[in-house]
Scaffold this active site. Structure first.
Site, PDB file in Angstrom:
ATOM      1  CB  SER A 103      -0.799   0.087   1.213  1.00 25.20           C
ATOM      2  OG  SER A 103      -1.865  -1.185   1.080  1.00 25.20           O
TER       3      SER A 103
ATOM      4  CE  LYS B  89      -5.375  -0.658   2.130  1.00 34.12           C
ATOM      5  NZ  LYS B  89      -4.138  -1.583   2.604  1.00 34.12           N
TER       6      LYS B  89
ATOM      7  CE  LYS C 260       1.693   1.907   4.364  1.00 35.32           C
ATOM      8  NZ  LYS C 260       1.770   0.797   3.743  1.00 35.32           N
TER       9      LYS C 260
END
Lengths: 294, 294
Positions: B96, B171, B239
């Site tokens: 990701s 995502k 993140k």
């Protein structure tokens, strides 16, 4: 068959009254707009000249009006239902208003011998029409038991949350989540679109996982089809977030995303959108980005 | 039976490899931590000394590493899979990472004759173990068709979102919503508790209506039971939100609630919470209010 009172005969109150009448009860109604009474008096309800007259004619009075000052006025203003003592009467406030003021209203009513429940609803006009509202109740369980048969005619799910104000607290919590989930969807779909992905495909992919919500299922589609002309109005969402932020200030709480989201609604409203559906929140983010989700 | 490569053999990569081996394929694996390879070489996989060796031995290489610079390193660094041209090979990046850098990586790989898909997953370690990950794919449909049998061994739902980067974009959109829905729940439950209502009763009442979400169903309970020791880590949520905010800055988008929520995560992390579950977000709001949800 009971004599029941109803104050506030707008888009919510009118169908709720009809369900009580259909349930076999005799209604005494009042609204500051006398015309709002006509559909109900045509069904056999008795139109009253004041809230006090409603209270004196009935064993329980239901109220659904727009905002906290309106509840204050119909209870304690001139001709207000609770302008004088009325031992043994019950007032059920189904408006969505300030949880903190609700506690104060309950105390003032108690001083007049009047029992109070706060019983705000969710489900909108559709739920009011079909008698399938979700009703969140604060106040005494014994009083709730007395009026429950009438609430059952208006709602499908009746949840006793806790003491006075707890129903309004639950409703405010509900509206915080609704608005912030919607804002999250707006940020995510705007991001996806601007980054070059098809937002409807992204929405469909996300509905299968941890990002899913009632708002993504229903209002995600409204945002992408730009169907802003119906549903839950921006100005009502603003009132609910105001009730959250006002109580948070008094309670000493920080609600950063509620505050930021209210600012975005203020922008939508300032651009003439106060009667649009709350999914029109996307318009504020689009304006900031000078980019339209496609 | 195909020769397949896998780079990144951590908590996600290891079980994903096992599912490929169980599916009958021959695996060539690499990790910067040689010990991570042992469970897989014990199952018959071939341990390699570099990512390049993995690429040269196989027809498709799957990558799942922590962050954008890690993908850069395993592709283009010393011994990197794509350090030299390799016409006809396929790289599937299941990490990701940044959607914008992904587009650049795809272009650099194309210049080496290498096809790339971005295919980030959701579902966590549980989904990796059980082969039920949700996989969001960006890149060419023809390349997806080539590797789909292998993705089917790792995931249950494979959605082709669009061109290079679209999988990562989906995502990021997913993670924006997950974090912001969680933040909304934290604000709402903190509000309810401080206003004197039982937060679990409020949560249950809200699950029946417009405020419901996967996060309310699952993580709402974690927040109230203060179960912060497992699940999806704060540092990984940070993140993902960084990837959202970094791309937003480059794309010229305002994501106010994503930004504010990242700040709250920074506070949780600054207090030693970076390995807690992302529902530990409540700790930051509680600290601001000097009040604990009960």
């Amino acid at each position: 068959m009971a004599n029941l009172g109803f104050i506030g005969l707008g888009l919510m109150g009118n169908p709720m009254c009809r369900n009580l009448i259909k349930g076999g009860h005799r209604l005494f109604v009042y609204d500051i707009e006398p015309q709002s009474m006509v559909p109900l008096t045509d069904m056999g309800a008795t139109g009253c000249k004041t809230g006090r007259e409603v209270l004196e004619s009935t064993e329980a009075v239901f109220i659904i009006v727009p905002d906290t000052p309106d509840v204050d006025a119909v209870l304690f203003g001139p001709g207000g239902a609770a302008a004088k003592p009325a031992p043994g009467k019950v007032v059920v406030d189904m408006s969505s208003i300030s949880p903190l003021d609700t506690k104060e209203f309950a105390a003032r009513l108690a001083a007049q011998g009047i029992e109070m429940l706060d019983a705000p609803v969710s489900g909108g006009e559709v739920g009011a029409e079909s008698g399938t509202l979700s009703i969140m109740v604060g106040g005494s369980a014994a009083v709730l038991a007395r009026v429950r048969p009438y609430l059952d005619l208006m709602g499908k799910t009746i949840t006793h949350i806790g003491d006075h104000g707890a129903g309004q607290t639950a409703k405010v919590a509900n509206q915080i989540i609704v608005a912030l989930n919607l804002e999250a969807i707006c940020e995510a779909l705007l991001f996806a679109s601007k980054a070059g992905a098809d937002p409807e495909r992204v929405r469909r992919a996300l509905m299968g996982g941890a990002a899913n919500s009632r708002m993504l299922e229903i209002k995600g589609e409204w945002i992408l089809s730009r169907r802003f002309q119906a549903g839950f109005r921006v100005k009502h969402q603003q009132k609910d977030l105001h009730n959250a932020l006002d109580a948070a200030r008094k309670l000493g709480l920080t609600l950063p995303n509620t505050a930021a989201t209210q600012e975005l609604y203020n922008a939508v409203s300032g651009d003439g959108g106060s009667d649009l559906d709350h999914s029109a929140l996307i318009l504020a983010l689009e304006r900031l980005a000078n980019y339209k989700v496609t």
